[in-house]
Each structure stands twice: as C-alpha cells, then as structure tokens.
Design an enzyme around this catalytic site. Sequence first.
Site, PDB file in Angstrom:
ATOM      1  N   GLN A   1       1.375   0.054  -4.907  1.00 47.40           N
ATOM      2  CA  GLN A   1       0.133   0.812  -5.151  1.00 47.40           C
ATOM      3  C   GLN A   1       0.377   2.308  -4.914  1.00 47.40           C
ATOM      4  O   GLN A   1       0.980   2.703  -3.920  1.00 47.40           O
ATOM      5  CB  GLN A   1      -0.972   0.291  -4.221  1.00 47.40           C
ATOM      6  CG  GLN A   1      -2.289   1.028  -4.343  1.00 47.40           C
ATOM      7  CD  GLN A   1      -2.478   2.069  -3.259  1.00 47.40           C
ATOM      8  OE1 GLN A   1      -2.222   1.812  -2.094  1.00 47.40           O
ATOM      9  NE2 GLN A   1      -2.941   3.264  -3.628  1.00 47.40           N
TER      10      GLN A   1
ATOM     11  N   HIS B   1     -13.308  -1.054  -3.413  1.00 48.34           N
ATOM     12  CA  HIS B   1     -12.556  -0.687  -2.212  1.00 48.34           C
ATOM     13  C   HIS B   1     -13.167  -1.357  -0.960  1.00 48.34           C
ATOM     14  O   HIS B   1     -13.200  -0.785   0.123  1.00 48.34           O
ATOM     15  CB  HIS B   1     -12.518   0.835  -2.032  1.00 48.34           C
ATOM     16  CG  HIS B   1     -11.198   1.352  -1.529  1.00 48.34           C
ATOM     17  ND1 HIS B   1     -10.194   1.794  -2.355  1.00 48.34           N
ATOM     18  CD2 HIS B   1     -10.700   1.468  -0.268  1.00 48.34           C
ATOM     19  CE1 HIS B   1      -9.163   2.180  -1.636  1.00 48.34           C
ATOM     20  NE2 HIS B   1      -9.435   1.983  -0.351  1.00 48.34           N
TER      21      HIS B   1
ATOM     22  N   ARG C   1     -15.909   0.394   1.036  1.00 47.54           N
ATOM     23  CA  ARG C   1     -15.539   1.422   2.017  1.00 47.54           C
ATOM     24  C   ARG C   1     -15.668   2.840   1.463  1.00 47.54           C
ATOM     25  O   ARG C   1     -15.479   3.809   2.181  1.00 47.54           O
ATOM     26  CB  ARG C   1     -14.087   1.217   2.460  1.00 47.54           C
ATOM     27  CG  ARG C   1     -13.896   0.015   3.351  1.00 47.54           C
ATOM     28  CD  ARG C   1     -12.490  -0.547   3.242  1.00 47.54           C
ATOM     29  NE  ARG C   1     -11.415   0.366   3.519  1.00 47.54           N
ATOM     30  CZ  ARG C   1     -10.960   0.678   4.736  1.00 47.54           C
ATOM     31  NH1 ARG C   1     -11.515   0.148   5.786  1.00 47.54           N
ATOM     32  NH2 ARG C   1      -9.959   1.514   4.897  1.00 47.54           N
TER      33      ARG C   1
ATOM     34  N   ARG D   1     -17.018   7.187   5.997  1.00 43.67           N
ATOM     35  CA  ARG D   1     -16.889   5.879   6.664  1.00 43.67           C
ATOM     36  C   ARG D   1     -17.522   5.944   8.052  1.00 43.67           C
ATOM     37  O   ARG D   1     -16.848   6.223   9.051  1.00 43.67           O
ATOM     38  CB  ARG D   1     -15.423   5.471   6.697  1.00 43.67           C
ATOM     39  CG  ARG D   1     -14.869   5.396   5.282  1.00 43.67           C
ATOM     40  CD  ARG D   1     -13.431   4.957   5.233  1.00 43.67           C
ATOM     41  NE  ARG D   1     -13.007   4.867   3.833  1.00 43.67           N
ATOM     42  CZ  ARG D   1     -11.802   4.514   3.446  1.00 43.67           C
ATOM     43  NH1 ARG D   1     -10.884   4.213   4.333  1.00 43.67           N
ATOM     44  NH2 ARG D   1     -11.497   4.457   2.160  1.00 43.67           N
TER      45      ARG D   1
ATOM     46  N   THR E   1      -4.583   3.112  -7.820  1.00 45.45           N
ATOM     47  CA  THR E   1      -5.939   3.037  -7.248  1.00 45.45           C
ATOM     48  C   THR E   1      -6.694   4.300  -7.636  1.00 45.45           C
ATOM     49  O   THR E   1      -6.215   5.411  -7.402  1.00 45.45           O
ATOM     50  CB  THR E   1      -5.857   2.881  -5.713  1.00 45.45           C
ATOM     51  OG1 THR E   1      -5.230   1.626  -5.433  1.00 45.45           O
ATOM     52  CG2 THR E   1      -7.236   2.908  -5.067  1.00 45.45           C
TER      53      THR E   1
ATOM     54  N   SER F   1       0.839  -1.201   0.000  1.00 48.13           N
ATOM     55  CA  SER F   1       0.000   0.000   0.000  1.00 48.13           C
ATOM     56  C   SER F   1       0.872   1.248   0.000  1.00 48.13           C
ATOM     57  O   SER F   1       1.947   1.262   0.610  1.00 48.13           O
ATOM     58  CB  SER F   1      -0.873  -0.024   1.252  1.00 48.13           C
ATOM     59  OG  SER F   1      -1.325   1.265   1.565  1.00 48.13           O
TER      60      SER F   1
HETATM   61  C1  LIG Z   1      -7.860  -1.439   6.490  1.00 51.05           C
HETATM   62  C2  LIG Z   1      -7.853  -1.338   4.990  1.00 51.05           C
HETATM   63  C3  LIG Z   1      -6.890  -0.555   4.361  1.00 51.05           C
HETATM   64  C4  LIG Z   1      -6.875  -0.435   2.972  1.00 51.05           C
HETATM   65  N1  LIG Z   1      -5.898   0.309   2.376  1.00 51.05           N
HETATM   66  C5  LIG Z   1      -5.842   0.391   1.032  1.00 51.05           C
HETATM   67  C6  LIG Z   1      -4.809   1.129   0.401  1.00 51.05           C
HETATM   68  O1  LIG Z   1      -3.936   1.689   1.051  1.00 51.05           O
HETATM   69  N2  LIG Z   1      -4.832   1.174  -0.951  1.00 51.05           N
HETATM   70  C7  LIG Z   1      -5.782   0.553  -1.722  1.00 51.05           C
HETATM   71  O2  LIG Z   1      -5.744   0.631  -2.943  1.00 51.05           O
HETATM   72  N3  LIG Z   1      -6.760  -0.167  -1.125  1.00 51.05           N
HETATM   73  C8  LIG Z   1      -6.809  -0.257   0.215  1.00 51.05           C
HETATM   74  N4  LIG Z   1      -7.807  -1.006   0.804  1.00 51.05           N
HETATM   75  C9  LIG Z   1      -8.786  -1.720  -0.036  1.00 51.05           C
HETATM   76  C10 LIG Z   1      -8.328  -3.156  -0.302  1.00 51.05           C
HETATM   77  O3  LIG Z   1      -7.180  -3.204  -1.110  1.00 51.05           O
HETATM   78  C11 LIG Z   1      -9.433  -3.970  -1.003  1.00 51.05           C
HETATM   79  O4  LIG Z   1      -9.811  -3.291  -2.179  1.00 51.05           O
HETATM   80  C12 LIG Z   1     -10.682  -4.161  -0.141  1.00 51.05           C
HETATM   81  O5  LIG Z   1     -10.354  -4.342   1.210  1.00 51.05           O
HETATM   82  C13 LIG Z   1     -11.559  -5.306  -0.657  1.00 51.05           C
HETATM   83  O6  LIG Z   1     -11.084  -6.550  -0.326  1.00 51.05           O
HETATM   84  P1  LIG Z   1     -11.606  -7.423   0.950  1.00 51.05           P
HETATM   85  O7  LIG Z   1     -13.085  -7.560   0.847  1.00 51.05           O
HETATM   86  O8  LIG Z   1     -10.870  -8.738   0.773  1.00 51.05           O
HETATM   87  O9  LIG Z   1     -11.179  -6.669   2.170  1.00 51.05           O
HETATM   88  C14 LIG Z   1      -7.839  -1.120   2.192  1.00 51.05           C
HETATM   89  C15 LIG Z   1      -8.796  -1.922   2.839  1.00 51.05           C
HETATM   90  C16 LIG Z   1      -8.815  -2.042   4.208  1.00 51.05           C
HETATM   91  C17 LIG Z   1      -9.853  -2.926   4.863  1.00 51.05           C
END
Ligand SMILES: Cc1cc2nc3c(=O)[nH]c(=O)nc-3n(C[C@H](O)[C@H](O)[C@H](O)COP(=O)(O)O)c2cc1C
Length: 322
Positions: free
Chosen positions: A66, A214, A217, A103, A94, A45
């Site tokens: 990323q 995402h 979120r 959120r 991203t 990340s």
């Molecule tokens: C705590 C947290 C931090 C995240 N940080 C990033 C990030 O820094 N960059 C990004 O592109 N996505 C970020 N995401 C999104 C994840 O890469 C992913 O798209 C999302 O969690 C969906 O997958 P999941 O259902 O397996 O969690 C984050 C998600 C979570 C839960």
Amino acid sequence: MTLFGKRLALPLLLGPTGLAGLFWPDGEGCLARAAGQTGTGFCLSHGSVAPLEKVAACGTSPRWMQVFIYKDRAFTRELAERAAKAGYDALVLTIDNQLLGNRERDIRNGFSIPPRFDAAGIAGMALKAEWLWRMRGEIRRITFGNYVRPGETADLRTLAGRMGSLLDPAMSWRDVDELRAIWKGPLLLKGVLHPDEARLALDHGVDGLIVSNHGGRQLDGAPATIDVLPHIVAAVGDRLPVLIDGGIRRGSDVVKALALGAQACLVGRPVLWGLAVAGEAGVAHMLEIYKREIDRVMGLCGAARIADINRDLLFAKASRSG
Ligand SMILES: Cc1cc2nc3c(=O)[nH]c(=O)nc-3n(C[C@H](O)[C@H](O)[C@H](O)COP(=O)(O)O)c2cc1C
C-alpha cells in the site's frame, strides 16, 4: 477462489494497518506468515515498522503493497519500484488519507505518533506490563521502516514529524496515470465510495477497487461501505473486481458482501487484535475463525461454492410505499 490470478483459500485478506510492529515483535512478519499459513494474502501498510523488503523475505504470497501520493512524486515512484523489486504482487493506492481526519478518540486517549512519554503515557504503558515486557527490546527500534533513507536517522520522532507533511492533498487522476505507467502488476484504489469514482478508475486503467471509508477514521458521516457496495458494483459491472473493508467482523459479513457483488473482503482492526493477543498464532487463529464461520454460513445458506453466493441469498424487506 482466485484473485488477480492467485489462489486464495478464503475470500478474505489482511488489510494494511500501520505500525503493526508496535503490537508484537516483528509484527509485520507475523501478519505475512499468518496469511501464508492460512492460504490468503496480506497488504503491507506504507507505515510498517519493518521495511517492505524485510517483510517480502518471509516469502508468502500474494503480498500487496500500500502506498500514498507524496508531494515528492519521486518518493511514490521509489516505493512502487522497491515493491516491484521485492516481488509484491499488487500495488494498493490509498486515496482517502491524503489529509488526516480529526480523530477525536486519539486525542481523548492521548494517542500520538511518536508516543508521548508524559506521566499519563507512561502510566498507560505500565498498565500493559505483558506488552511492555514483550516489547522491551523493540521499543527503541520502532520506526517507519519504509521511510528511513540511507544515512538518515531512523528515529520515529523525526520521521513522524516529517511524514505529516509528505502527503499531497492535491493528488489527482494524473497521479493514478503516472503510477499506472510505472506499475506493471495489478493496481488497486483503496477508499472508493462513489460510483462515479469507480467509473473513472476504470477509465484510468485501475485493476481493482477497495470500497473503504478507512474504518470510519477519516470523515465522520461517510457512508457505510456495505451500503455503497452495490452501487459501485453496478457502476463497473464485471469489468474489474470490487473488494470491501470496514466492519467485516463475522463470516456472515463476508458472505453478505460477496452476495452484494464483492470479490473479497479485507479486515483491519481484527488483524491487530489477533496480533496483540498472540502474535502470528493470534492472526492465524483470527483467520481460522472467519474461515469456519464462512463455511458454516455458506452451508446454512445452501451455497456449496463461493460462486454459488449471489444476491438471491439475501432477503430484502419489502419497502413500505405510500
Ligand atoms: C490502526 C490502524 C491503522 C491503519 N493504517 C492504515 C494504513 O497504513 N493504510 C491504509 O490504507 N489503511 C490503514 N488503515 C485502514 C484499514 O486498512 C481499513 O481500511 C479499516 O481499518 C477498515 O477495516 P476494519 O473495520 O476491519 O478495521 C488503518 C486502520 C487502523 C485501525
């Protein structure tokens, strides 16, 4: 299977999640090593605690980086150049986080970056005694490692305050072109949800798509990625690989996504759950569970190889008409 010329032991990679180093000491190193141990890739990340160079020093591959588009385009370029120099194989841009979603759960839980040290915050941490003890030497060092500039303070409070205003909500396809011009390796867009966007990505020389909302979120009401996936695959055909994340919780989810045309999946939250429970071993174990489940589901479906997974494995309920 291979993805962008690199062999993967399973069609599942660790997706980017910010501040992994808050969950376990050297959290990002744990992710890199666990992925390497399992024979798959990980995506670091932008918001890692450890700087990208330190994580690259773990030597595991494939490793992806990323990034975002910043108001200061020179910083986007700088991150891409640092990633190239540190030997990252692919760059993931991203595109769905240039503006932060509302959120509400974070508000309800009192979650903020930097953490608030009010009575509720301290009480919350005190209840996680094991975590607190494990992190006792680290907490003061938690920061956004990639954003620390030489000679500047590494303090999380200062960086977090600055970061909110760094991203440019006015990013456009011109930014993708500029990144394309400087990044020679595979360039992926993460956050694609519309077939037109997928077609445009092709026109702009992108090498791969990550269908993602995402993790729900950002925009409440965004479609589920598994529903969008077949439309994106239909839009780009086999001209570029389509990956997916969001709610991939079982090996069967991976197999279903592959049957709908994805080349591979990424996981976000399960990575952090594994990390929070047992560090590197927890993440490796999490990947092992997926691997076992994928093997079992493939076996039960009569698919001996990844290449045998196709839409015929899925049973579509006849839609009622009239
Ligand atoms: C705590 C947290 C931090 C995240 N940080 C990033 C990030 O820094 N960059 C990004 O592109 N996505 C970020 N995401 C999104 C994840 O890469 C992913 O798209 C999302 O969690 C969906 O997958 P999941 O259902 O397996 O969690 C984050 C998600 C979570 C839960």
